[in-house]
Design an enzyme around this catalytic site. Structure first.
Site, mmCIF file in Angstrom:
data_model
loop_
_atom_site.group_PDB
_atom_site.id
_atom_site.type_symbol
_atom_site.label_atom_id
_atom_site.label_comp_id
_atom_site.label_asym_id
_atom_site.label_seq_id
_atom_site.Cartn_x
_atom_site.Cartn_y
_atom_site.Cartn_z
ATOM 1 N N ASP A 63 -131.315 32.233 44.381
ATOM 2 C CA ASP A 63 -130.242 32.689 45.274
ATOM 3 C C ASP A 63 -129.975 31.678 46.387
ATOM 4 O O ASP A 63 -128.819 31.464 46.786
ATOM 5 C CB ASP A 63 -130.606 34.045 45.882
ATOM 6 N N SER A 107 -113.378 42.336 10.071
ATOM 7 C CA SER A 107 -114.362 43.397 10.164
ATOM 8 C C SER A 107 -115.256 43.330 8.931
ATOM 9 O O SER A 107 -115.082 42.454 8.072
ATOM 10 C CB SER A 107 -113.676 44.758 10.269
ATOM 11 N N LEU A 108 -116.211 44.235 8.813
ATOM 12 C CA LEU A 108 -117.162 44.227 7.706
ATOM 13 C C LEU A 108 -117.050 45.507 6.893
ATOM 14 O O LEU A 108 -116.797 46.586 7.454
ATOM 15 C CB LEU A 108 -118.597 44.106 8.235
ATOM 16 N N LYS A 140 -126.710 44.936 14.335
ATOM 17 C CA LYS A 140 -125.269 45.145 14.495
ATOM 18 C C LYS A 140 -125.054 45.714 15.898
ATOM 19 O O LYS A 140 -125.322 46.885 16.157
ATOM 20 C CB LYS A 140 -124.739 46.115 13.438
ATOM 21 N N GLU A 197 -120.848 39.161 21.063
ATOM 22 C CA GLU A 197 -120.704 40.588 21.357
ATOM 23 C C GLU A 197 -121.038 40.818 22.816
ATOM 24 O O GLU A 197 -122.149 40.531 23.279
ATOM 25 C CB GLU A 197 -121.645 41.407 20.479
ATOM 26 N N CYS A 426 -112.588 80.213 41.211
ATOM 27 C CA CYS A 426 -113.884 79.559 41.336
ATOM 28 C C CYS A 426 -114.995 80.554 41.027
ATOM 29 O O CYS A 426 -115.012 81.658 41.594
ATOM 30 C CB CYS A 426 -114.048 79.001 42.744
#
Length: 689
Positions: A63, A107-108, A140, A197, A426
C-alpha cells in the site's frame, strides 16, 4: 517464478524502504525515474500475489508503494494508461458499445448425464479415426466470460461474450480488476486474445453483500449475478470498488502456436495471466468422469463458484480437424453438476417488517437439504415476485441456494390456481401499507412495534449510540419482558429491573445502566444517526448537524431548507420531513427528549480550521474517516461528503473513489495524502493525539 526472475536493480522489490523523501523535494527527472521503478515493482508484486499466490511483501508495504506512485503521478502529471494506479476506474459512459470478437466465443454442448459424455467421446474418437485420445479437464466457472486482447504485451480492450460474435465493450471496467495485467510479462506474443471468466470470490461476495445490507441495499442473489451486474456498470469506478477476479482458460487468437490446450497452464502464468490450479490432463473419458466426480466432492472447498467441468480434446491440431458447429465446438463438452436445487412444500408465508418499514415476504418450508445445508425458509422478495411465481401456501416449490445467501424459491412445481395475497395492512400494526414500485412499506414508522424494536436495536448499535452490552438478543429480551416499548424506556431501566432477567447479573446490569447514562447528552450528529431516519446515515447526519446546529432546527426545517444541505437532494429531504411529521414518530421523539438532550453542533476544540472545508475519499490508516471528519469539525472546519467549489482540500486515502478526484480536478481542489493531511493539521495547531 523464483526470486531470480524478479526485476533487477529495483529497490522496491525486496524489503523496500517506504520512508520516502517529500515529493516536493524531487526534480521531475527523479520523480519519473522513481515512478518507473515503482510501476515495475508493483506489477511484479501483483504477479506474485494474484497469479503465483506467493507474495514477497506485506499488504502495508504494498500500500505504501502504491500510495507513493499515486503521489508522484499526481504531483508531476506522470499518469500513463498502463500504470497500476489506473485501476481506480475511468470516465462513466452513457451505454456499453458493441464490439466484434477477434474469433467466435462459442458456447459448449453440455449435459449432467455420464452417458452423454461417453457419447461425446465416441464421436471424437470416430471423427479422428483413432481409439486413444487425451483430454484436458478444467472447472466450469460460474461467472461471466470475457475476451481480453493484448497487443505488444499491452492491454487493449475487453468485451463480454454477448452472442458469441459480438459483445459489450467493457474495456475500462475490466481494467480495474487487479488480476488482469495491464502489461504482460516476459517473452509474450505480439498479439494475444484470451478468454477468461470474471467472478466474485465467495468470501468477498459475502463481505460485499454484508456491506450492501448495512447500507440498506438489496444483496446480490449469488456471486455470478454480482459479477455480471458489476461488469455491466457504466461507471468503471463502481467496478473498481467491488471485489472481482478473473481466471484465464482459453486462446482465441495468438501470434504463437500452442500444440496442446494444456500448454496455456504453463505459459499463461509466465506472461502474468492467472489460471486455476484445478486443471488436469487425463488419458481417457472414464478418467474425465472421475475428475468431475472428484471436483464435485470438493466443490464447497473452493473460493469460487463452479457448476461443472469442461472436458477438452487436448491436441489442438486434432481440434482443428474436428471443427465446430455454428453454436459449439465438436472437441469440447461441459459435464454439468446437479443443480443446488431441491423440492419442498411451502407451509406458510410470513411478512417481515424491516427497520425502515419495508415488508419482505418469506416462505416457511418443510426442511430440505440444499447444497449440504438444511433450509427451512426462503425469500420471496416482494409482492410482485409472489405474483410472478404464482406461489401460495401448500405449493410444492423448487428451492435453489447459491453463494450461501438466503435461498430463493425459483418455481412452483405443483400448485393450485392463484397465488398468496399480500396483506393490505402491516402485520405488526395494521397500518395500511404503501407501495413504491414492486416494494411494499408500512408507513407507521416508530408507531409500528416491529419497526420500533429494530429502531431500538439500531439506536444502541455501534454506528449510532454505541451502547455496549445491548445487542439484538438483549433488546428482544427487554421487549419480551415488557420493560421497553420505545426508545425512551431505555432510560427508565434500573439495575434491579435488569438483574432480575435471566442471564443478567448485578455487574452486567450496572454496566448497561452506566452505558445508557453516558448517552444522555449525545452530539447532535450521533443523535440524528441513532434515530434511524430513512436515507440518513452518519455522513448526512453530520452535515445536517453542521448546517442547522440544533435538533429543533433540523426537526422543523422545511424541504427547501433541507435541500440546501450538501448531498441532501429532494428524495432525502422528503424522507427527513416525512419522518419528523409522522405523528407516531413525533410522539416517540417527544418522549425521548425528556431523557436525552442532544448537544448543539459547535466546535469544541478551537477554531484552527475555521473557514476550511475538507472532503475524504478512500480509507485512512491513522483513524477512520468518521474520526477524521469529527476531528475537522471539532476544530471549526467543515467535513462534507462531496467536492464542490467551496471545498478546500480532498484527503485521499487508500482505494479512493475516482469521481471525487475528478471533481477535485474540475474545481481546482488541492489533494492531500493522509500524511499531508496530518501535516496540515499540525501546521495549523491542531493536536491530533
Amino acid at each position: 517464478m523464483d526470486a531470480s526472475e524478479a526485476p533487477t536493480d529495483n529497490p522496491y522489490v525486496t524489503d523496500p524502504d517506504t520512508e520516502f523523501e517529500a515529493v516536493e523535494s524531487l526534480t521531475e527527472t527523479a520523480a519519473r525515474e522513481q515512478a518507473a521503478l515503482l510501476r515495475e515493482a508493483i506489477r511484479y508484486h501483483d504477479h506474485r500475489y494474484y497469479v503465483r499466490a506467493d507474495p514477497v511483501i506485506g499488504d502495508r508495504t504494498y500500500d505504501a508503494l502504491f500510495a507513493r506512485l499515486e503521489a508522484l503521478e499526481s504531483a508531476f502529471d506522470l499518469e500513463v494508461e498502463t500504470s497500476p494506479t489506473q485501476r481506480v476506474g475511468g470516465v462513466p459512459v452513457d451505454e456499453l458499445a458493441t464490439v466484434d470478437h477477434v474469433a467466435p466465443m462459442r458456447s459448449l454442448d453440455q449435459s449432467g448425464e455420464a452417458d452423454d459424455v461417453r457419447e461425446f467421446d465416441r464421436r471424437v474418437r470416430e471423427g479422428l479415426g483413432r481409439e486413444e485420445v487425451t483430454y484436458l479437464c478444467e472447472p466450469k466457472f460460474d461467472g461471466l466470460s470475457v475476451e481480453v486482447v493484448y497487443e505488444d504485451g499491452v492491454y487493449q480492450r475487453a468485451a463480454t461474450r454477448g452472442d458469441g460474435q459480438q459483445g459489450d465493450d467493457v474495456t475500462e471496467q475490466v481494467r480495474t480488476i487487479p488480476s488482469v495485467p495491464q502489461r504482460l510479462r516476459g517473452d509474450c506474443p505480439d498479439t494475444l486474445a484470451v478468454r477468461g471468466e470474471v467472478y466474485m470470490p465467495r468470501e468477498a461476495f459475502q463481505e460485499h453483500n454484508r456491506e450492501r445490507v448495512e447500507r440498506g441495499e438489496d444483496p446480490f442473489a449469488n456471486p455470478r449475478n454480482a459479477a455480471a451486474g458489476t461488469l455491466r456498470q457504466l461507471d468503471p469506478s463502481v467496478v473498481a470498488e467491488r471485489p472481482l477476479a478473473v481466471f484465464f482458460f482459453g486462446v482465441l487468437d495468438a501470434s504463437v502456436d500452442f500444440e496442446a490446450h494444456s500448454e496455456l497452464y504453463d505459459r499463461f502464468p509466465d506472461w502474468g495471466l492467472r489460471v486455476a490450479d484445478q486443471a488436469e490432463v487425463v488419458d481417457d473419458i472414464e478418467a474425465a468422469l472421475d475428475y468431475r466426480d472428484d471436483l464435485l466432492a470438493r466443490r464447497e472447498e473452493l473460493d469460487y463458484e463452479i457448476d461443472g467441468t469442461v472436458i477438452t480434446l487436448n491436441d489442438r491440431a486434432a481440434c482443428e480437424r474436428l471443427g465446430s458447429t455454428a453454436r459449439a465446438p465438436r472437441w469440447a463438452f461441459a459435464y454439468k453438476f446437479p443443480a443446488r436445487s431441491e423440492r419442498t412444500t411451502v407451509r406458510d408465508i410470513v411478512v417481515q417488517v424491516g427497520r425502515t418499514g419495508r415488508l419482505t415476504p418469506v416462505a416457511l418450508l418443510d426442511p430440505v437439504e440444499v447444497g449440504g445445508v438444511t433450509v427451512s425458509r426462503a425469500s420471496l422478495h416482494n409482492p410482485d415476485e409472489i405474483a410472478r411465481l404464482g406461489v401460495s401456501v401448500g405449493d410444492e416449490v423448487a428451492i435453489e441456494r447459491a453463494g450461501d445467501v438466503i435461498p430463493d424459491v425459483t418455481e412452483v412445481v405443483d400448485g393450485g390456481e392463484g397465488h398468496y395475497e399480500f396483506p393490505a395492512a402491516c402485520p405488526a400494526c395494521e397500518s395500511e401499507i404503501e407501495r413504491d414500485g414492486p416494494l411494499a412499506f408500512c408507513p407507521a414508522g416508530l408507531g409500528c412495534p416491529a419497526q420500533r424494536e429494530q429502531a431500538i436495536e439500531y439506536y444502541a448499535s455501534r454506528e449510532a449510540m454505541d451502547i455496549e452490552g445491548l445487542g439484538e438478543a438483549g433488546v428482544t429480551q427487554l421487549v419480551d419482558a415488557g420493560l421497553v416499548e420505545d426508545l425512551a424506556d431505555l432510560y427508565e431501566l434500573t439495575v434491579t429491573d435488569l438483574a432480575a432477567l435471566e442471564g443478567w447479573g448485578e455487574t452486567s446490569a450496572e454496566n448497561l445502566v452506566t452505558e445508557l447514562e453516558a448517552t444522555r447528552q449525545p452530539p447532535l450528529a450521533d443523535f440524528l444517526t441513532a434515530l434511524g431516519i430513512p436515507e440518513v446515515g452518519s455522513a448526512t447526519a453530520r452535515e445536517l448537524a453542521t448546517a442547522f446546529g440544533t435538533f429543533e432546527a433540523v426537526r422543523t426545517a422545511d424541504e427547501t431548507e433541507l435541500e440546501a444541505v450538501p448531498d441532501v437532494g429532494p428524495t432525502v429531504a422528503t424522507a427527513i420531513r416525512d419522518f419528523f411529521l409522522a405523528e407516531e414518530n413525533a410522539a416517540v421523539i417527544d418522549r425521548l427528549l425528556e431523557y436525552v438532550d442532544p448537544q448543539p453542533a459547535t466546535a469544541t476544540g478551537g477554531d484552527e480550521l475555521a473557514g476550511s472545508t475538507f472532503v475524504f475519499t478512500g480509507s485512512l490508516d491513522g483513524f477512520t474517516r468518521s474520526e477524521a471528519q469529527e476531528l475537522v469539525e471539532r476544530h471549526g472546519g467543515s467535513a462534507t461528503s462531496s467536492v464542490s467549489g467551496n471545498t478546500d482540500f480532498l484527503v485521499v486515502g487508500d482505494d479512493p473513489g475516482q469521481r471525487k478526484r475528478d471533481d477535485a480536478d474540475e474545481h481546482d481542489v488541492e489533494p492531500l495524502s493522509e500524511s499531508a493531511f496530518v501535516a496540515e493539521l499540525e501546521r495549523r495547531g491542531v493536536d491530533i493525539e
